[in-house]
Design a protein around this motif. Structure first.
Motif, PDB file in Angstrom:
ATOM      1  N   LEU A   1       1.332   7.158 -25.693  1.00 43.55           N
ATOM      2  CA  LEU A   1       1.033   8.741 -25.138  1.00 43.55           C
ATOM      3  C   LEU A   1      -0.489   8.620 -24.420  1.00 43.55           C
ATOM      4  O   LEU A   1      -1.401   8.086 -25.059  1.00 43.55           O
ATOM      5  CB  LEU A   1       1.049   9.531 -26.194  1.00 43.55           C
ATOM      6  CG  LEU A   1       2.430   9.561 -27.041  1.00 43.55           C
ATOM      7  CD1 LEU A   1       2.205  10.599 -28.212  1.00 43.55           C
ATOM      8  CD2 LEU A   1       3.614  10.155 -26.117  1.00 43.55           C
ATOM      9  N   THR A   2      -0.564   9.359 -23.375  1.00 42.00           N
ATOM     10  CA  THR A   2      -1.879   9.387 -22.656  1.00 42.00           C
ATOM     11  C   THR A   2      -1.805  11.015 -22.299  1.00 42.00           C
ATOM     12  O   THR A   2      -0.962  11.305 -21.562  1.00 42.00           O
ATOM     13  CB  THR A   2      -2.037   8.578 -21.331  1.00 42.00           C
ATOM     14  OG1 THR A   2      -1.585   7.131 -21.569  1.00 42.00           O
ATOM     15  CG2 THR A   2      -3.326   8.648 -20.759  1.00 42.00           C
ATOM     16  N   GLN A   3      -2.868  11.699 -22.687  1.00 40.16           N
ATOM     17  CA  GLN A   3      -2.998  13.003 -22.368  1.00 40.16           C
ATOM     18  C   GLN A   3      -3.469  13.059 -20.950  1.00 40.16           C
ATOM     19  O   GLN A   3      -4.330  12.358 -20.661  1.00 40.16           O
ATOM     20  CB  GLN A   3      -4.088  13.550 -23.434  1.00 40.16           C
ATOM     21  CG  GLN A   3      -4.051  15.112 -23.084  1.00 40.16           C
ATOM     22  CD  GLN A   3      -5.088  15.806 -24.296  1.00 40.16           C
ATOM     23  OE1 GLN A   3      -5.907  15.233 -24.659  1.00 40.16           O
ATOM     24  NE2 GLN A   3      -4.734  16.976 -24.701  1.00 40.16           N
ATOM     25  N   LEU A   4      -3.217  14.104 -20.288  1.00 39.67           N
ATOM     26  CA  LEU A   4      -3.458  14.345 -18.778  1.00 39.67           C
ATOM     27  C   LEU A   4      -4.783  14.953 -19.074  1.00 39.67           C
ATOM     28  O   LEU A   4      -4.760  16.129 -19.871  1.00 39.67           O
ATOM     29  CB  LEU A   4      -2.470  14.979 -18.184  1.00 39.67           C
ATOM     30  CG  LEU A   4      -1.180  14.547 -17.921  1.00 39.67           C
ATOM     31  CD1 LEU A   4      -0.464  15.033 -16.986  1.00 39.67           C
ATOM     32  CD2 LEU A   4      -1.641  12.947 -17.377  1.00 39.67           C
ATOM     33  N   LYS A   5      -5.777  14.797 -18.289  1.00 38.49           N
ATOM     34  CA  LYS A   5      -7.231  15.414 -18.380  1.00 38.49           C
ATOM     35  C   LYS A   5      -7.009  16.747 -17.902  1.00 38.49           C
ATOM     36  O   LYS A   5      -7.786  17.720 -18.291  1.00 38.49           O
ATOM     37  CB  LYS A   5      -8.127  14.983 -17.589  1.00 38.49           C
ATOM     38  CG  LYS A   5      -9.459  15.216 -17.518  1.00 38.49           C
ATOM     39  CD  LYS A   5     -10.391  14.366 -17.020  1.00 38.49           C
ATOM     40  CE  LYS A   5     -12.023  14.582 -17.097  1.00 38.49           C
ATOM     41  NZ  LYS A   5     -12.843  13.679 -16.498  1.00 38.49           N
TER      42      LYS A   5
ATOM     43  N   ALA B   1       0.764  -1.403  -0.081  1.00 40.52           N
ATOM     44  CA  ALA B   1       0.002  -0.087   0.305  1.00 40.52           C
ATOM     45  C   ALA B   1       0.919   1.379   0.067  1.00 40.52           C
ATOM     46  O   ALA B   1       0.464   2.219  -0.650  1.00 40.52           O
ATOM     47  CB  ALA B   1      -0.869   0.098   1.195  1.00 40.52           C
ATOM     48  N   LEU B   2       1.847   1.159   0.592  1.00 42.18           N
ATOM     49  CA  LEU B   2       2.703   2.317   0.711  1.00 42.18           C
ATOM     50  C   LEU B   2       3.449   2.620  -0.644  1.00 42.18           C
ATOM     51  O   LEU B   2       3.770   3.655  -1.005  1.00 42.18           O
ATOM     52  CB  LEU B   2       3.959   1.981   1.718  1.00 42.18           C
ATOM     53  CG  LEU B   2       5.037   3.459   2.035  1.00 42.18           C
ATOM     54  CD1 LEU B   2       4.152   4.579   2.804  1.00 42.18           C
ATOM     55  CD2 LEU B   2       5.976   2.850   3.169  1.00 42.18           C
ATOM     56  N   LEU B   3       3.924   1.519  -1.085  1.00 47.50           N
ATOM     57  CA  LEU B   3       4.478   1.891  -2.539  1.00 47.50           C
ATOM     58  C   LEU B   3       3.471   2.191  -3.551  1.00 47.50           C
ATOM     59  O   LEU B   3       3.890   3.267  -4.307  1.00 47.50           O
ATOM     60  CB  LEU B   3       4.913   0.526  -3.060  1.00 47.50           C
ATOM     61  CG  LEU B   3       6.613   0.015  -2.356  1.00 47.50           C
ATOM     62  CD1 LEU B   3       6.833  -1.562  -2.931  1.00 47.50           C
ATOM     63  CD2 LEU B   3       7.542   0.919  -2.690  1.00 47.50           C
ATOM     64  N   ALA B   4       2.277   1.838  -3.474  1.00 43.11           N
ATOM     65  CA  ALA B   4       1.256   2.246  -4.373  1.00 43.11           C
ATOM     66  C   ALA B   4       0.991   3.718  -4.157  1.00 43.11           C
ATOM     67  O   ALA B   4       0.658   4.245  -5.144  1.00 43.11           O
ATOM     68  CB  ALA B   4       0.101   1.465  -4.126  1.00 43.11           C
ATOM     69  N   ALA B   5       1.224   4.010  -2.694  1.00 41.21           N
ATOM     70  CA  ALA B   5       0.523   5.405  -2.539  1.00 41.21           C
ATOM     71  C   ALA B   5       1.569   6.456  -2.817  1.00 41.21           C
ATOM     72  O   ALA B   5       1.492   7.466  -3.293  1.00 41.21           O
ATOM     73  CB  ALA B   5       0.461   5.318  -1.119  1.00 41.21           C
ATOM     74  N   CYS B   6       2.910   5.970  -2.857  1.00 42.88           N
ATOM     75  CA  CYS B   6       4.208   6.721  -3.283  1.00 42.88           C
ATOM     76  C   CYS B   6       4.288   7.083  -4.800  1.00 42.88           C
ATOM     77  O   CYS B   6       5.092   8.020  -5.192  1.00 42.88           O
ATOM     78  CB  CYS B   6       5.489   6.212  -2.614  1.00 42.88           C
ATOM     79  SG  CYS B   6       5.441   6.130  -0.887  1.00 42.88           S
ATOM     80  N   ALA B   7       3.815   6.144  -5.403  1.00 40.24           N
ATOM     81  CA  ALA B   7       4.081   6.271  -7.064  1.00 40.24           C
ATOM     82  C   ALA B   7       3.214   7.535  -7.563  1.00 40.24           C
ATOM     83  O   ALA B   7       2.257   7.559  -7.303  1.00 40.24           O
ATOM     84  CB  ALA B   7       3.611   4.818  -7.483  1.00 40.24           C
ATOM     85  N   PRO B   8       3.754   8.157  -8.425  1.00 43.74           N
ATOM     86  CA  PRO B   8       3.245   9.303  -8.895  1.00 43.74           C
ATOM     87  C   PRO B   8       1.918   8.888  -9.702  1.00 43.74           C
ATOM     88  O   PRO B   8       1.735   7.781 -10.281  1.00 43.74           O
ATOM     89  CB  PRO B   8       4.093  10.086  -9.810  1.00 43.74           C
ATOM     90  CG  PRO B   8       5.447   9.420  -9.487  1.00 43.74           C
ATOM     91  CD  PRO B   8       5.151   8.230  -8.802  1.00 43.74           C
ATOM     92  N   ALA B   9       0.633   9.488  -9.768  1.00 42.58           N
ATOM     93  CA  ALA B   9      -0.392   9.433 -10.583  1.00 42.58           C
ATOM     94  C   ALA B   9      -0.061   9.532 -11.970  1.00 42.58           C
ATOM     95  O   ALA B   9       0.682  10.561 -12.281  1.00 42.58           O
ATOM     96  CB  ALA B   9      -1.483  10.688 -10.123  1.00 42.58           C
ATOM     97  N   PRO B  10      -0.590   8.397 -12.590  1.00 42.20           N
ATOM     98  CA  PRO B  10      -0.263   8.590 -14.139  1.00 42.20           C
ATOM     99  C   PRO B  10      -1.203   9.704 -14.804  1.00 42.20           C
ATOM    100  O   PRO B  10      -0.658   9.651 -16.026  1.00 42.20           O
ATOM    101  CB  PRO B  10      -0.398   7.158 -14.661  1.00 42.20           C
ATOM    102  CG  PRO B  10      -1.402   6.582 -13.594  1.00 42.20           C
ATOM    103  CD  PRO B  10      -1.028   7.382 -12.291  1.00 42.20           C
ATOM    104  N   GLY B  11      -2.096  10.045 -14.242  1.00 38.47           N
ATOM    105  CA  GLY B  11      -2.827  11.132 -15.007  1.00 38.47           C
ATOM    106  C   GLY B  11      -4.111  10.348 -15.446  1.00 38.47           C
ATOM    107  O   GLY B  11      -4.048   9.086 -15.235  1.00 38.47           O
ATOM    108  N   ILE B  12      -5.075  11.185 -15.821  1.00 35.77           N
ATOM    109  CA  ILE B  12      -6.537  10.446 -16.223  1.00 35.77           C
ATOM    110  C   ILE B  12      -6.450  10.557 -17.776  1.00 35.77           C
ATOM    111  O   ILE B  12      -6.204  11.627 -18.344  1.00 35.77           O
ATOM    112  CB  ILE B  12      -7.584  11.353 -15.622  1.00 35.77           C
ATOM    113  CG1 ILE B  12      -7.460  11.279 -14.081  1.00 35.77           C
ATOM    114  CG2 ILE B  12      -8.786  10.630 -15.981  1.00 35.77           C
ATOM    115  CD1 ILE B  12      -8.377  12.252 -13.129  1.00 35.77           C
TER     116      ILE B  12
END
Length: 179
Positions: free
Chosen positions: A78-82, A13-24
């Motif tokens: 490529l994934t555009q950020l919302k 859970a800690l590792l998942a919480a620390c990872a940057p959000a990949p964007g929507i």
């Protein structure tokens, strides 16, 4: 046994919480799977097992011989950020950067600027790999490149040049049809 299970769950859970959000992901934005080649200047090496000459340079037994690493059939997306229409995440799937890298990773370069003409730019971007988190040792600097969008809005071609850590790295790819 219960403590070990709780500890592992907490660590995950800690590792998942620390990872940057990949964007929507924005469903109607120009994205697509691209396949291409990664080249890392002096990214690979071997140790000379005997005195030898490579490319006109003499090496003695035990010397380190550096050369470019080339990885073929590397997929990118490529994934555009919302919340930032001119920012994209660039993901390189199952990529390896050296002949001594024991595994491949899915590396994300987050929040890269891409203008309306497809010009890519960025600097001091810390990449990450899924739940493994950030890789500050390989901070992306001097990122430049271009993405060409086709008539359907898919990324038709992608070129990147950057310093990944201390290694000059490039990527060149073309859009591949959806399966």
């Amino acid at each position: 046994m219960m403590k070990k299970t709780l500890f592992l769950a907490f660590a995950a859970a800690l590792l998942a919480a620390c990872a940057p959000a990949p964007g929507i992901f924005v469903p109607d934005t120009p994205t697509g799977r691209i396949t291409g080649t990664v080249t890392v200047t002096d990214g690979s090496y071997d140790i000379a097992s005997q005195d030898t000459t490579v490319g006109g340079t003499a090496y003695h037994k035990g010397d380190t011989i550096y050369y470019d690493y080339i990885g073929n059939n590397i997929e990118a997306e490529l994934t555009q950020l919302k919340d930032a229409p001119q920012k994209y995440n660039i993901v390189l799937y199952r990529v390896c950067f050296s002949n001594h890298m024991p595994v491949t990773i899915d590396m994300t370069i987050p929040a890269v600027g891409i203008d309306s003409k497809g010009v890519i730019s960025g600097d001091s971007i810390v990449p990450y790999a899924g739940i493994l988190g950030e890789y500050p040792r390989y901070t992306v600097r001097n990122l430049t490149g271009r993405v060409v969008f086709d008539a359907e809005g898919k990324a038709g071609a992608l070129t990147l040049d950057m310093l990944c850590g201390k290694y000059p790295t490039s990527y060149q790819g073309m859009y591949m049809s959806e399966k």
